[in-house]
Enzyme design. Structure first.
Site, PDB file in Angstrom:
ATOM      1  N   ASP A 403       0.841  -1.196   0.000  1.00 52.67           N
ATOM      2  CA  ASP A 403       0.000   0.000   0.000  1.00 52.67           C
ATOM      3  C   ASP A 403       0.880   1.251   0.000  1.00 52.67           C
ATOM      4  O   ASP A 403       1.810   1.361   0.807  1.00 52.67           O
ATOM      5  CB  ASP A 403      -0.917  -0.009   1.232  1.00 52.67           C
ATOM      6  N   GLU A 447      -4.511   2.526  -4.563  1.00 50.16           N
ATOM      7  CA  GLU A 447      -3.072   2.516  -4.349  1.00 50.16           C
ATOM      8  C   GLU A 447      -2.599   1.215  -3.701  1.00 50.16           C
ATOM      9  O   GLU A 447      -1.508   1.166  -3.132  1.00 50.16           O
ATOM     10  CB  GLU A 447      -2.664   3.712  -3.473  1.00 50.16           C
TER      11      GLU A 447
END
Length: 526
Positions: A403, A447
């Site tokens: 992440d 993301e």
């Protein structure tokens, strides 16, 4: 719903241009003259119900939701029925119709199990626990919340998972189970990093303050309350702001700052009386009675005690606590077995579908449908097929959840175009690093990326994760981000024999929570 909105637009109507009473007229016209199917008419009623709630027409809102339910049927409308029943139960609770709300929660739990909707089932169980909380039976409420523990990993919504843990945390604090509360609050803090909800984050700080006050750390408790942030105009924010005022008053009272406690709680009392919330009124009346007793103003203390007694008596009459007894808990226990069977059946079905459609699946993997258009990585559709194949052939694998840290601020400060460039560079580095290491790279969403390392042990997975983290940290971001850098946090776990992939991902996600909570730009394993 999108098809229905297109149909409204084709009729020359603009749904986005109306608000308030005008919206009620608009959606009634749509229901009568534009909607042709029962589902479309139900959708129009549901939207009307939301506008009525915003206008504080709560009973009419409930009537619209009940009318919508009459138009829907199982199993084809299961998702919409569950949504309506959940909303209906919440409205009934707001009106103090607790017995009717319980009936909705019972129906909601049964339909959710019947149609394999885990999140809807969790909402129903939370609702039952909340009714016990209203009655003041926190021990029984906790038993309801604990019914969710065994399916925690199967909850798809992180926000819902955090809400259930916060309800459970509140009970532990009320029952003075300090050690368990501290352990759970740490778990909530980790999860809140990925949820990004100001109200839920504020609740965590509120409960931290309560724990600190119970331990006599009054200055620390008040500092904690000072860090709470919430958005104005949100109904949950109003609840939180009132709870913060109440807790601050209790802290001041315990610190013998009686006049300040009196002022804070009296101002909160005036605000809460306008909302008509009996639960908040009860808590405040008890708090004010304590303040005035300390102030030796026994007349006022007695007035608030009488007020609290009247509210409590009224609540005890309205909450169907006998129907929330051991029989209801036993019913949920039976559901636990059914839920395990549902999860098992879903996985067996997936394996069977993979076996029957293997040739077709291999062909489809070559198509664009399995590729993320921005990064060129595999997408979630491809991931589903890959995981089924690994399970089918008993292939051991490690799972990495990657992440990008503080990605929202990149979008907000530098634009979404720059954010997309950052995602592309992260994915390119991911592909280059793992290309010859027997790995599969997936853009999971936004993301967030996944890496599947086949036949790897945990030490190998952690080593590769750390190497990739350093590669991103040392990457030349200047052409993309200017003076700003970029880092990633990574959670690592191994798939365990016999478990479903949902649980594997849940454990990797927990490791990612920890990496984020520990300061980001690091690797943690579960």
């Amino acid at each position: 719903m999108e098809a229905f909105l297109n149909k409204i637009s084709d009729a020359g109507l603009d749904a986005s241009s109306v608000m308030g009473e005008e919206a009620l007229v608009f959606w009634n016209h749509v229901r009568v003259h534009v909607a042709t199917t029962p589902q479309e008419k139900a959708q129009a009623l549901i939207i009307c119900a939301e506008f009525r709630a915003s206008l504080k027409q709560y009973q009419q809102s409930i009537d619209d939701l009940q009318a919508a339910l009459e138009l829907l049927a199982l199993p084809q409308d299961a998702t919409l029925i569950l949504e309506v029943r959940g909303c209906l139960a919440e409205r009934l609770v707001d009106l103090g119709e607790f017995a009717l709300a319980l009936s909705e929660y019972i129906a909601l739990s049964s339909i959710a199990v019947e149609t394999s909707h885990i999140d809807a089932y969790v909402k129903a169980v939370i609702g039952m626990g909340n009714l016990c909380d209203v009655y003041g039976d926190h021990g029984k409420a906790l038993r309801f919340y604990q019914k969710i523990d065994s399916i925690d990993h199967a909850i798809s919504s992180r926000s819902l998972r955090l809400r259930y843990k916060l309800y459970k945390l509140s009970c532990l604090i009320e029952l003075n189970q300090i050690k368990n509360a501290r352990e759970l609050i740490a778990e909530c803090e980790e999860l809140s990093i990925l949820v990004s909800d100001k109200v839920l984050s504020g609740q965590i700080l509120l409960y931290q303050a309560k724990l600190l006050r119970q331990c006599g750390q009054l200055d620390e408790a008040m500092k904690c309350l000072g860090h709470v942030k919430y958005s104005a105009g949100n109904i949950n924010s109003k609840w939180l702001s009132n709870m913060i005022r109440m807790e601050l008053g209790c802290c001041l009272n315990d610190a013998n700052k009686i006049h300040l406690a009196d002022w804070v709680l009296e101002s909160a009392y005036k605000r809460i009386k306008q909302t008509g919330s009996p639960i908040l009124n009860l808590k405040l009346a008890n708090a004010l009675a304590s303040v005035y007793e300390k102030h030796q103003n026994y007349r006022k203390a007695l007035e608030y005690q009488h007020s609290a007694y009247r509210i409590e008596s009224d609540l005890m009459k309205k909450v169907p606590i006998s129907e929330l007894g051991s029989g209801q808990l036993r019913r949920l226990s039976r559901f636990e077995l059914q839920l395990k069977l549902i999860l098992s059946e879903i996985e067996n079905k997936e394996l069977k579908e993979t076996t029957e459609n293997q040739k077709h699946t291999v062909a489809k993997l070559q198509q664009d449908v399995f590729t993320d258009p921005l990064t060129g990585l595999h997408n979630r559709r491809w991931l589903d097929v890959k995981l089924k194949d690994l399970l089918l052939h008993d292939v051991k694998f490690a799972l990495l959840v990657v992440d990008i840290d503080h990605f929202k601020s990149i979008n907000d400060e530098l634009s979404h175009l720059v954010g997309d460039k950052a995602i592309v560079n992260v994915s390119n580095e991911l592909t280059q690093y793992f290309r010859f290491r027997g790995a599969s790279c997936v853009r999971f969403g936004g993301e967030e990326f996944l890496v599947i390392l086949e036949r790897a042990n945990v030490e190998q997975a952690k080593m590769h994760a750390e190497n990739y983290r350093q590669q991103i940290f040392q990457f030349d971001w200047q052409p993309v981000l200017g003076e700003r850098g970029l880092t990633v946090s990574i959670g690592v776990t191994l798939h365990r024999e016999g478990e479903n992939t949902q649980r594997t991902f849940y454990r990797a996600d927990k490791a990612l929570y920890r990496a984020k909570a520990n300061g980001r730009n690091q690797v943690c394993s579960e």
